[in-house]
Design an enzyme around this catalytic site. Structure first.
Site, PDB file in Angstrom:
ATOM      1  N   VAL A   1       8.745  10.110 -10.932  1.00 15.72           N
ATOM      2  CA  VAL A   1       9.640  10.328 -12.071  1.00 15.72           C
ATOM      3  C   VAL A   1      10.981  10.896 -11.615  1.00 15.72           C
ATOM      4  O   VAL A   1      12.008  10.668 -12.260  1.00 15.72           O
ATOM      5  CB  VAL A   1       8.951  11.228 -13.126  1.00 15.72           C
TER       6      VAL A   1
ATOM      7  N   VAL B   1       4.661   5.893  -4.613  1.00 12.86           N
ATOM      8  CA  VAL B   1       3.358   5.301  -4.905  1.00 12.86           C
ATOM      9  C   VAL B   1       2.862   5.872  -6.225  1.00 12.86           C
ATOM     10  O   VAL B   1       2.855   7.088  -6.413  1.00 12.86           O
ATOM     11  CB  VAL B   1       2.320   5.644  -3.808  1.00 12.86           C
ATOM     12  N   VAL B   2       2.454   4.986  -7.121  1.00 11.11           N
ATOM     13  CA  VAL B   2       1.805   5.394  -8.365  1.00 11.11           C
ATOM     14  C   VAL B   2       0.473   4.651  -8.419  1.00 11.11           C
ATOM     15  O   VAL B   2       0.450   3.420  -8.374  1.00 11.11           O
ATOM     16  CB  VAL B   2       2.666   5.062  -9.603  1.00 11.11           C
ATOM     17  N   ILE B   3      -0.615   5.406  -8.488  1.00  4.48           N
ATOM     18  CA  ILE B   3      -1.958   4.825  -8.507  1.00  4.48           C
ATOM     19  C   ILE B   3      -2.527   4.957  -9.919  1.00  4.48           C
ATOM     20  O   ILE B   3      -2.486   6.032 -10.512  1.00  4.48           O
ATOM     21  CB  ILE B   3      -2.897   5.541  -7.505  1.00  4.48           C
TER      22      ILE B   3
ATOM     23  N   THR C   1      -6.055   7.250 -17.499  1.00  3.74           N
ATOM     24  CA  THR C   1      -5.285   7.502 -18.721  1.00  3.74           C
ATOM     25  C   THR C   1      -4.040   6.621 -18.730  1.00  3.74           C
ATOM     26  O   THR C   1      -3.683   6.025 -17.711  1.00  3.74           O
ATOM     27  CB  THR C   1      -4.842   8.978 -18.795  1.00  3.74           C
TER      28      THR C   1
ATOM     29  N   HIS D   1      -1.106   7.476 -18.493  1.00  2.00           N
ATOM     30  CA  HIS D   1      -0.035   8.110 -17.724  1.00  2.00           C
ATOM     31  C   HIS D   1       0.583   7.140 -16.713  1.00  2.00           C
ATOM     32  O   HIS D   1       1.801   7.103 -16.539  1.00  2.00           O
ATOM     33  CB  HIS D   1      -0.589   9.350 -17.015  1.00  2.00           C
TER      34      HIS D   1
ATOM     35  N   PHE E   1      13.686  -1.516  -4.536  1.00  2.00           N
ATOM     36  CA  PHE E   1      12.510  -1.014  -5.250  1.00  2.00           C
ATOM     37  C   PHE E   1      11.302  -1.040  -4.327  1.00  2.00           C
ATOM     38  O   PHE E   1      10.650  -2.066  -4.161  1.00  2.00           O
ATOM     39  CB  PHE E   1      12.251  -1.860  -6.499  1.00  2.00           C
TER      40      PHE E   1
ATOM     41  N   ARG F   1       0.005  -2.319   1.520  1.00  2.00           N
ATOM     42  CA  ARG F   1       1.398  -2.711   1.309  1.00  2.00           C
ATOM     43  C   ARG F   1       2.391  -1.759   1.985  1.00  2.00           C
ATOM     44  O   ARG F   1       3.591  -1.938   1.881  1.00  2.00           O
ATOM     45  CB  ARG F   1       1.686  -2.762  -0.190  1.00  2.00           C
TER      46      ARG F   1
END
Length: 160
Positions: free
Chosen positions: A60, A81-83, A87, A89, A114, A128
């Site tokens: 964020v 990294v967003v896993i 939820t 979120h 990106f 990745r």
């Protein structure tokens, strides 16, 4: 770039360019590998000055720091990294980060590569990240894409 239909890798003309990389601290094994790939790509492209590197807490925080860096650089790369969890979120974070980085690119007219992995599992992210045995190196890809776009913008400005 990797994946089906990916173009051949191009090392863009980067003479005189300034690059900044902002990377999250979450999932350090993965983000450190993404950052290493980004720095290797900058070196391979022939960037004279070492890229500025900034670490931030999480995904964020990427857009606001990318905006600050875009004011002083020809290209910015955002790495994180967003896993997916259990939820919504994940969806909110991914939407915020994607929209925020797109806004930086368009408002500042500075390309933001990106390199934010949005994955269902840690294993997908590792695959990745440019780690040994990974099938892709998204840090490298994001960096070369940002530098290539900066070179195109520079050519367009010179053409008048």
């Amino acid at each position: 770039m990797s994946g089906l239909g990916a173009p051949a890798e191009v090392l863009p003309p980067v003479a005189g360019m300034r690059l900044a990389v902002v990377a999250t601290r979450w999932h350090a094994e993965i983000t450190d590998a993404l950052l290493a790939g980004a720095l290797r790509a900058a070196k391979d492209a022939g960037l004279a000055a070492a890229p500025a590197v900034v670490r931030v807490s999480g995904a964020v925080e990427l857009p606001v720091i990318a905006a600050a860096l875009a004011a002083r650089h020809d290209a910015v790369v955002a790495l994180g990294v967003v896993i997916r969890g259990g939820t919504p979120h994940f969806d909110y974070v991914c939407q915020f980060v994607t929209a925020g980085l797109a806004r930086v690119t368009l408002d500042a007219r500075v390309p933001v590569g990106f390199g934010v992995l949005t994955c269902d599992t840690v294993e997908q992210a590792r695959d990745r990240a440019g780690l040994p045995g990974s099938s892709e190196d998204k840090g490298r890809e994001a960096t070369l894409a940002a530098l290539d776009t900066a070179a195109v913008l520079r050519d367009l400005e010179l053409a008048g």
